[in-house]
Design a protein around this motif. Structure first.
Motif, short mmCIF file in Angstrom:
data_model
loop_
_atom_site.label_atom_id
_atom_site.label_comp_id
_atom_site.label_asym_id
_atom_site.label_seq_id
_atom_site.Cartn_x
_atom_site.Cartn_y
_atom_site.Cartn_z
N TYR A 70 -10.69 13.31 -40.09
CA TYR A 70 -9.65 13.78 -39.17
C TYR A 70 -8.30 13.07 -39.24
N PRO A 71 -8.19 11.78 -39.11
CA PRO A 71 -6.82 11.25 -39.06
C PRO A 71 -6.02 11.50 -40.33
N SER A 74 -5.70 17.06 -41.57
CA SER A 74 -5.59 17.81 -40.33
C SER A 74 -6.65 18.91 -40.26
N LYS A 98 -9.41 19.00 -31.69
CA LYS A 98 -8.63 17.77 -31.89
C LYS A 98 -8.84 16.80 -30.73
N GLU A 99 -8.82 17.32 -29.52
CA GLU A 99 -9.01 16.45 -28.35
C GLU A 99 -10.40 15.83 -28.35
N LEU A 101 -12.26 15.23 -30.98
CA LEU A 101 -12.32 14.22 -32.05
C LEU A 101 -11.61 12.94 -31.64
N LYS A 102 -10.46 13.06 -30.97
CA LYS A 102 -9.75 11.87 -30.51
C LYS A 102 -10.59 11.09 -29.51
N MET A 103 -11.26 11.83 -28.61
CA MET A 103 -12.08 11.18 -27.59
C MET A 103 -13.27 10.46 -28.25
N LYS A 105 -13.39 9.33 -31.35
CA LYS A 105 -12.87 8.17 -32.09
C LYS A 105 -12.61 7.01 -31.16
N ASN A 106 -12.07 7.30 -29.96
CA ASN A 106 -11.80 6.24 -29.00
C ASN A 106 -13.10 5.61 -28.50
N LYS A 109 -14.46 3.18 -31.10
CA LYS A 109 -13.72 1.92 -31.21
C LYS A 109 -14.20 0.91 -30.17
#
Length: 110
Positions: A70-71, A74, A98-99, A101-103, A105-106, A109
């Motif tokens: 993803y990062p 696109s 996208k949202e 995937l961002k969640m 990934k966070n 971490k």
């Protein structure tokens, strides 16, 4: 100088109908609904989407591939690699993925 009533009517009409469309500038005259979206059966046949309770969703294989890349890659380019036009898939589906995937990934971490 325009009166307060006229300005308020313009504001209300702009919020209700969006950007004016009958002017000389035709760049903004195209409605979002004029783009023909793919029908669900075509998307399911592409194996990027699967049926779910609320319609169709991205398949788990596609989500896994998107999560890995993803990062740097696109979602739109991934869809194009499968032969799908991102504009015809729909902005809202891509935005939700996208949202998510961002969640995820966070959460990884932490």
């Amino acid at each position: 100088m325009l009166g307060k009533i006229i300005i308020n009517n313009i504001i209300i009409n702009f919020k209700r109908y969006g950007r004016p469309t009958n002017g000389k500038n035709k760049v903004f005259g195209q409605s979002l609904y004029s783009v023909e979206l793919y029908d669900n059966s075509f998307l399911i046949d592409s194996r990027v989407f699967v049926k779910s309770r609320k319609g169709i969703n991205f398949s788990s294989d596609f989500i896994d591939k998107a999560f890995k890349e993803y990062p740097s890659v696109s979602i739109e380019s991934l869809l194009e690699s499968y032969g799908l036009d991102p504009n015809k898939v729909g902005y809202h589906r891509i935005y939700e993925l996208k949202e998510n995937l961002k969640m995820e990934k966070n959460l990884k971490k932490r």
